[in-house]
Design a protein around this motif. Structure first.
Motif, PDB file in Angstrom:
ATOM      1  N   MET A 198       0.848  -1.165   0.000  1.00 18.26           N
ATOM      2  CA  MET A 198       0.000   0.000   0.000  1.00 18.26           C
ATOM      3  C   MET A 198       0.897   1.233   0.000  1.00 18.26           C
ATOM      4  O   MET A 198       1.883   1.289   0.723  1.00 18.26           O
ATOM      5  N   THR A 199       0.535   2.188  -0.797  1.00 19.31           N
ATOM      6  CA  THR A 199       1.198   3.483  -0.812  1.00 19.31           C
ATOM      7  C   THR A 199       0.180   4.517  -0.350  1.00 19.31           C
ATOM      8  O   THR A 199      -0.950   4.532  -0.840  1.00 19.31           O
ATOM      9  N   ALA A 200       0.567   5.361   0.600  1.00 20.55           N
ATOM     10  CA  ALA A 200      -0.330   6.406   1.097  1.00 20.55           C
ATOM     11  C   ALA A 200       0.405   7.737   1.113  1.00 20.55           C
ATOM     12  O   ALA A 200       1.511   7.843   1.647  1.00 20.55           O
ATOM     13  N   TRP A 201      -0.218   8.729   0.493  1.00 24.60           N
ATOM     14  CA  TRP A 201       0.293  10.102   0.529  1.00 24.60           C
ATOM     15  C   TRP A 201      -0.521  10.836   1.582  1.00 24.60           C
ATOM     16  O   TRP A 201      -1.738  10.961   1.455  1.00 24.60           O
ATOM     17  N   VAL A 202       0.161  11.309   2.633  1.00 23.32           N
ATOM     18  CA  VAL A 202      -0.520  11.960   3.748  1.00 23.32           C
ATOM     19  C   VAL A 202      -0.299  13.468   3.640  1.00 23.32           C
ATOM     20  O   VAL A 202       0.837  13.943   3.663  1.00 23.32           O
ATOM     21  N   HIS A 203      -1.393  14.201   3.524  1.00 23.85           N
ATOM     22  CA  HIS A 203      -1.369  15.661   3.376  1.00 23.85           C
ATOM     23  C   HIS A 203      -1.766  16.312   4.702  1.00 23.85           C
ATOM     24  O   HIS A 203      -2.591  15.780   5.436  1.00 23.85           O
ATOM     25  N   GLY A 204      -1.220  17.467   4.958  1.00 23.36           N
ATOM     26  CA  GLY A 204      -1.573  18.236   6.151  1.00 23.36           C
ATOM     27  C   GLY A 204      -0.321  18.728   6.842  1.00 23.36           C
ATOM     28  O   GLY A 204       0.750  18.841   6.241  1.00 23.36           O
ATOM     29  N   ARG A 205      -0.460  19.008   8.135  1.00 23.85           N
ATOM     30  CA  ARG A 205       0.699  19.416   8.946  1.00 23.85           C
ATOM     31  C   ARG A 205       1.244  18.145   9.597  1.00 23.85           C
ATOM     32  O   ARG A 205       0.868  17.782  10.713  1.00 23.85           O
ATOM     33  N   VAL A 206       2.091  17.444   8.831  1.00 24.11           N
ATOM     34  CA  VAL A 206       2.560  16.128   9.259  1.00 24.11           C
ATOM     35  C   VAL A 206       4.088  16.016   9.307  1.00 24.11           C
ATOM     36  O   VAL A 206       4.616  14.927   9.475  1.00 24.11           O
ATOM     37  N   GLN A 207       4.775  17.117   9.171  1.00 18.62           N
ATOM     38  CA  GLN A 207       6.235  17.110   9.297  1.00 18.62           C
ATOM     39  C   GLN A 207       6.632  17.918  10.522  1.00 18.62           C
ATOM     40  O   GLN A 207       6.036  18.952  10.819  1.00 18.62           O
ATOM     41  N   GLY A 208       7.633  17.414  11.243  1.00 19.80           N
ATOM     42  CA  GLY A 208       8.128  18.113  12.424  1.00 19.80           C
ATOM     43  C   GLY A 208       7.243  17.942  13.647  1.00 19.80           C
ATOM     44  O   GLY A 208       7.359  18.705  14.603  1.00 19.80           O
ATOM     45  N   VAL A 209       6.365  16.928  13.632  1.00 16.53           N
ATOM     46  CA  VAL A 209       5.437  16.722  14.747  1.00 16.53           C
ATOM     47  C   VAL A 209       5.473  15.288  15.282  1.00 16.53           C
ATOM     48  O   VAL A 209       4.629  14.896  16.068  1.00 16.53           O
ATOM     49  N   GLY A 210       6.436  14.492  14.839  1.00 13.92           N
ATOM     50  CA  GLY A 210       6.536  13.103  15.271  1.00 13.92           C
ATOM     51  C   GLY A 210       5.676  12.146  14.472  1.00 13.92           C
ATOM     52  O   GLY A 210       5.527  10.974  14.831  1.00 13.92           O
ATOM     53  N   PHE A 211       5.121  12.597  13.361  1.00 17.82           N
ATOM     54  CA  PHE A 211       4.212  11.774  12.567  1.00 17.82           C
ATOM     55  C   PHE A 211       4.882  10.504  12.048  1.00 17.82           C
ATOM     56  O   PHE A 211       4.325   9.405  12.153  1.00 17.82           O
ATOM     57  N   ARG A 212       6.076  10.631  11.500  1.00 15.38           N
ATOM     58  CA  ARG A 212       6.756   9.450  10.955  1.00 15.38           C
ATOM     59  C   ARG A 212       7.108   8.461  12.054  1.00 15.38           C
ATOM     60  O   ARG A 212       6.972   7.249  11.882  1.00 15.38           O
ATOM     61  N   TRP A 213       7.553   8.946  13.206  1.00 15.30           N
ATOM     62  CA  TRP A 213       7.909   8.073  14.318  1.00 15.30           C
ATOM     63  C   TRP A 213       6.693   7.275  14.769  1.00 15.30           C
ATOM     64  O   TRP A 213       6.776   6.059  14.968  1.00 15.30           O
ATOM     65  N   PHE A 214       5.563   7.946  14.962  1.00 14.03           N
ATOM     66  CA  PHE A 214       4.351   7.256  15.396  1.00 14.03           C
ATOM     67  C   PHE A 214       3.826   6.311  14.311  1.00 14.03           C
ATOM     68  O   PHE A 214       3.301   5.246  14.613  1.00 14.03           O
ATOM     69  N   THR A 215       3.972   6.690  13.050  1.00 17.70           N
ATOM     70  CA  THR A 215       3.574   5.800  11.957  1.00 17.70           C
ATOM     71  C   THR A 215       4.427   4.542  11.992  1.00 17.70           C
ATOM     72  O   THR A 215       3.915   3.424  11.848  1.00 17.70           O
ATOM     73  N   ARG A 216       5.719   4.703  12.197  1.00 15.63           N
ATOM     74  CA  ARG A 216       6.620   3.553  12.308  1.00 15.63           C
ATOM     75  C   ARG A 216       6.205   2.657  13.460  1.00 15.63           C
ATOM     76  O   ARG A 216       6.120   1.436  13.314  1.00 15.63           O
ATOM     77  N   ALA A 217       5.943   3.244  14.624  1.00 19.90           N
ATOM     78  CA  ALA A 217       5.550   2.463  15.796  1.00 19.90           C
ATOM     79  C   ALA A 217       4.268   1.675  15.531  1.00 19.90           C
ATOM     80  O   ALA A 217       4.175   0.489  15.856  1.00 19.90           O
ATOM     81  N   ASN A 256       9.432  11.933   4.628  1.00 18.78           N
ATOM     82  CA  ASN A 256       9.051  13.322   4.379  1.00 18.78           C
ATOM     83  C   ASN A 256       9.288  13.659   2.913  1.00 18.78           C
ATOM     84  O   ASN A 256      10.291  13.236   2.328  1.00 18.78           O
ATOM     85  N   GLN A 257       8.385  14.439   2.352  1.00 19.57           N
ATOM     86  CA  GLN A 257       8.513  14.907   0.980  1.00 19.57           C
ATOM     87  C   GLN A 257       8.759  16.418   0.989  1.00 19.57           C
ATOM     88  O   GLN A 257       8.345  17.119   1.920  1.00 19.57           O
ATOM     89  N   ALA A 258       9.394  16.922  -0.032  1.00 15.23           N
ATOM     90  CA  ALA A 258       9.743  18.344  -0.104  1.00 15.23           C
ATOM     91  C   ALA A 258       8.509  19.242  -0.067  1.00 15.23           C
ATOM     92  O   ALA A 258       8.586  20.385   0.377  1.00 15.23           O
ATOM     93  N   ASP A 259       7.362  18.741  -0.517  1.00 15.91           N
ATOM     94  CA  ASP A 259       6.148  19.562  -0.567  1.00 15.91           C
ATOM     95  C   ASP A 259       5.339  19.531   0.727  1.00 15.91           C
ATOM     96  O   ASP A 259       4.238  20.065   0.791  1.00 15.91           O
ATOM     97  N   GLY A 260       5.877  18.887   1.788  1.00 13.68           N
ATOM     98  CA  GLY A 260       5.208  18.874   3.087  1.00 13.68           C
ATOM     99  C   GLY A 260       4.401  17.618   3.363  1.00 13.68           C
ATOM    100  O   GLY A 260       3.950  17.408   4.491  1.00 13.68           O
ATOM    101  N   ARG A 261       4.214  16.779   2.363  1.00 15.90           N
ATOM    102  CA  ARG A 261       3.498  15.525   2.584  1.00 15.90           C
ATOM    103  C   ARG A 261       4.429  14.483   3.182  1.00 15.90           C
ATOM    104  O   ARG A 261       5.646  14.654   3.174  1.00 15.90           O
ATOM    105  N   VAL A 262       3.834  13.404   3.687  1.00 19.66           N
ATOM    106  CA  VAL A 262       4.593  12.228   4.100  1.00 19.66           C
ATOM    107  C   VAL A 262       4.136  11.074   3.225  1.00 19.66           C
ATOM    108  O   VAL A 262       2.938  10.843   3.047  1.00 19.66           O
ATOM    109  N   LEU A 263       5.101  10.365   2.661  1.00 18.04           N
ATOM    110  CA  LEU A 263       4.840   9.182   1.854  1.00 18.04           C
ATOM    111  C   LEU A 263       5.008   7.962   2.747  1.00 18.04           C
ATOM    112  O   LEU A 263       6.050   7.787   3.379  1.00 18.04           O
ATOM    113  N   VAL A 264       3.959   7.137   2.808  1.00 15.76           N
ATOM    114  CA  VAL A 264       4.013   5.900   3.583  1.00 15.76           C
ATOM    115  C   VAL A 264       3.891   4.738   2.603  1.00 15.76           C
ATOM    116  O   VAL A 264       2.932   4.667   1.836  1.00 15.76           O
ATOM    117  N   ILE A 265       4.886   3.864   2.620  1.00 20.36           N
ATOM    118  CA  ILE A 265       4.828   2.636   1.826  1.00 20.36           C
ATOM    119  C   ILE A 265       4.889   1.489   2.823  1.00 20.36           C
ATOM    120  O   ILE A 265       5.809   1.430   3.653  1.00 20.36           O
TER     121      ILE A 265
END
Length: 86
Positions: A1-20, A33-42
């Motif tokens: 599954m590939t998910a593009w997550v939009h919003g205020r999701v960088q610099g807030v621990g989003f990737r760490w919690f997604t990993r957990a 993290n993507q340059a445009d502010g999204r987070v890509l989850v694969i």
């Protein structure tokens, strides 16, 4: 599954919690993290676990502020190990 997550999701621990959450569900992949502010989850693993991760990504308990999650489903590549933040 590939998910593009939009919003205020960088610099807030989003990737760490997604990993957990992904590791709790027995998934492999990465959150990047993507340059445009999204987070890509694969993520790869059992479909029910992937759907649980997707539900979590869309919930109101994630860090930051998720406005939109756009997912796509593709056959697993099978070459991923662990779940990492990038």
């Amino acid at each position: 599954m590939t998910a593009w997550v939009h919003g205020r999701v960088q610099g807030v621990g989003f990737r760490w919690f997604t990993r957990a959450r992904a590791l709790e569900l027995g998934l492999v992949g990465h959150a990047t993290n993507q340059a445009d502010g999204r987070v890509l989850v694969i993520a790869e693993g059992p479909r029910h676990a992937l759907e649980m991760l997707l539900d979590w990504l869309r919930s109101d308990v994630t860090p930051g502020e998720v406005r939109l999650v756009v997912e796509s489903w593709e056959p697993a590549r099978g070459d991923l190990t662990g779940f990492v933040e990038r």
